[in-house]
Design a protein around this motif. Structure first.
Motif, short mmCIF file in Angstrom:
data_model
loop_
_atom_site.label_atom_id
_atom_site.label_comp_id
_atom_site.label_asym_id
_atom_site.label_seq_id
_atom_site.Cartn_x
_atom_site.Cartn_y
_atom_site.Cartn_z
N GLU A 187 0.83 -1.20 0.00
CA GLU A 187 0.00 0.00 0.00
C GLU A 187 0.87 1.25 0.00
O GLU A 187 1.78 1.40 0.82
N GLY A 188 0.61 2.14 -0.95
CA GLY A 188 1.36 3.39 -1.03
C GLY A 188 2.66 3.27 -1.81
O GLY A 188 3.32 4.28 -2.09
N LYS A 189 3.05 2.06 -2.15
CA LYS A 189 4.28 1.84 -2.92
C LYS A 189 3.94 1.38 -4.34
O LYS A 189 4.18 2.09 -5.30
N GLN A 240 -2.39 1.63 -4.44
CA GLN A 240 -3.05 2.58 -3.55
C GLN A 240 -4.56 2.37 -3.63
O GLN A 240 -5.08 1.81 -4.60
N HIS A 252 -4.85 9.52 0.56
CA HIS A 252 -3.61 8.74 0.59
C HIS A 252 -2.57 9.46 1.46
O HIS A 252 -2.72 10.64 1.79
N GLY A 253 -1.52 8.73 1.78
CA GLY A 253 -0.38 9.33 2.47
C GLY A 253 -0.74 9.98 3.79
O GLY A 253 -1.48 9.43 4.60
N TYR A 310 -4.50 10.52 4.71
CA TYR A 310 -5.18 9.32 5.18
C TYR A 310 -4.81 9.02 6.63
O TYR A 310 -5.68 8.70 7.45
#
Length: 473
Positions: free
Chosen positions: A97-99, A102, A122-123, A126
């Motif tokens: 997740e996030g890499k 997403q 996101h990021g 979130y």
């Protein structure tokens, strides 16, 4: 000589066939998973949304698993999608997740839940919103809420016992909504000028329906329900701003404090979308799970017997039988948590968890192109016969000795990874406390309904009507 119209028609046909070919054979720098992209634009959306009454893996997924394997491609609502029923790929998606992946949901879902909803963040944003929610549903807050949840359950059951028949799904949804709305926004249906839950009912009916926004369709009614609910929430926020409270008493007060901070990253649209999602998620999914648990207990007397023994033992150990539930008593309900886990495993309330591929990803010889959507399919994991013996059987004892409070490769009823549902503990608290109040003081019989329908989300189209009566002293 052919006329100009002939040449134009020929070119048009060539262009159409070329477009169809490209749709059915998407470009990829490797090997795409097998599967069908369906018809252009529509894809296989109609098949995905086709209603079914199965408690097994959804027919749409099961048929394609048998034909293509545990990872396959399709197209839903105009987007190319990789469907994963593979436990290893699911785990990899959650961990990346996030890499590499997403959170992402189809445009129709974004329209329904709001473009600023927490699932679309996101990021840092979130994490910020997640911490806000944990302030409401974290362990320390839940300890304080325990007496309120018990009081709401006892009050509701007492009222229902004086009625001939109640629809368990509708009744528990109202009970949970009243409690949650009070904690979030101090909402009281008796004193409010508008019925907030009515708008959520309209919203729910079209939540997982074919996304056709035309007057008369379930999807259109859903959007209208959201619009009305959001207008009510916005009005409440504006009124609270005009007359702020000196002492923080609900989540709205907390949100207002955050909005007024000079260094805040919170905006009003994000705050309102967050409130909307919290109100919906807190009562709809939990009421479905409670309804199914009550039905399972009625159908499995041995499970009910052991559950009753656990809760009667809790009462017998008290100095006073009239004492309320304590936190230690709640945490001691081992078999209850096994019943809850088994209920949500079979309920599969969330039919799919969506992510978007941020960059080209290779897994088990397949390539997932950047920008493609990926749908993790929890039912395919929860009903896998190699992971769960007799997977369609309701068997809480299968959880004996297993951690019933987290996620794993083979259990994702509450999501997984960094986006593991922050309301999980609140859901389990409500279910456990309600079951405690129900099995210790009441008995119930089924009157009608109880049949399930998946579209693909879980529904009780005819409700589940039961008669609740007090046990003899």
């Amino acid at each position: 000589m052919y006329s100009p119209l002939f040449y134009i028609g020929t070119l048009l046909l060539v262009a159409i066939f070329n477009w169809i070919y490209k749709w059915k054979n998407p470009r990829c720098n490797g090997v795409l998973p097998p599967g069908s992209m369906g018809w252009p634009l529509v894809g296989e959306t109609l098949q995905f949304f086709a209603p079914n009454t199965s408690s097994d893996i959804p027919p749409f997924v099961k048929e394609r698993m048998q034909r293509y394997g545990s990872i396959f491609k399709t197209s839903l609502v105009g987007r190319p999608v990789i469907v994963s029923t593979d436990a290893d790929l699911n785990y990899y998606i959650f961990q990346q997740e996030g890499k590499l992946f997403q959170s992402w949901y189809p445009e129709t879902f974004t329209e329904i839940f709001g473009r600023q909803n927490v699932g679309s963040q996101h990021g840092l944003m979130y994490k910020y919103l997640k911490n806000m929610v944990l302030n409401l549903f974290g362990p320390e807050s839940l300890k304080k809420m325990l007496p309120e949840v018990e009081k709401a359950s006892m009050k509701s059951l007492e009222r229902w016992s004086h009625q001939n028949v109640i629809d368990m799904k509708e009744a528990t949804a109202q009970m949970i909504f009243d409690l949650t709305a009070k904690k979030l926004i101090s909402y009281d249906a008796k004193t409010s000028t508008g019925n907030l839950r009515e708008n959520f009912v309209a919203f729910i009916n079209g939540l997982i329906s074919f996304p056709l926004n035309i007057p008369g369709t379930a999807y259109h009614k859903c959007l209208q329900g959201r619009k009305k609910a959001m207008n009510m929430l916005k009005t409440m926020l504006q009124e609270r701003r005009k007359s702020p409270r000196k002492i923080q008493s609900d989540f709205f007060d907390y949100v207002l404090e955050e909005l007024q901070r000079e260094d805040t990253v919170l905006t009003e649209p994000i705050a309102l979308d967050l409130m909307f999602v919290l109100l919906f998620a807190s009562f709809e999914t939990t009421s479905l799970a409670i309804t199914l648990a009550v039905k399972f207990l009625l159908d499995h007397p041995l499970v009910l017997k052991e559950l009753m023994e656990e809760h009667n033992t809790i009462i017998q150990r008290r100095e006073s039988s009239e004492s309320g539930l304590t936190w230690n008593e709640y945490k001691s309900m081992k078999f209850t948590f096994q019943v809850i886990n088994e209920t949500v495993r079979l309920a599969n309330i969330v039919p799919g968890i969506f992510r978007k591929t941020l960059q080209e990803t290779k897994f088990k010889g397949y390539t997932i192109p950047a920008g493609w959507a990926v749908m993790v399919c929890p039912p395919a994991v929860h009903l896998n016969s190699t992971k769960y013996k007799d997977p369609l059987d309701f068997n809480p004892w299968r959880w004996e000795g297993i951690n019933t409070h987290g996620a794993s490769r083979n259990f994702m009823a509450f999501g997984g990874g960094m986006r593991f549902c922050v309301g999980t503990d609140f859901t389990k608290l409500q279910m456990a406390v309600f079951l405690h109040c129900l099995v210790t003081k009441y008995k119930w019989v089924s009157f009608k309904g109880g049949n399930i329908l998946r579209t693909p989300g879980l529904q009780f189209p005819n409700g589940f009507h039961v008669q609740i009566t007090k046990k003899d002293p």
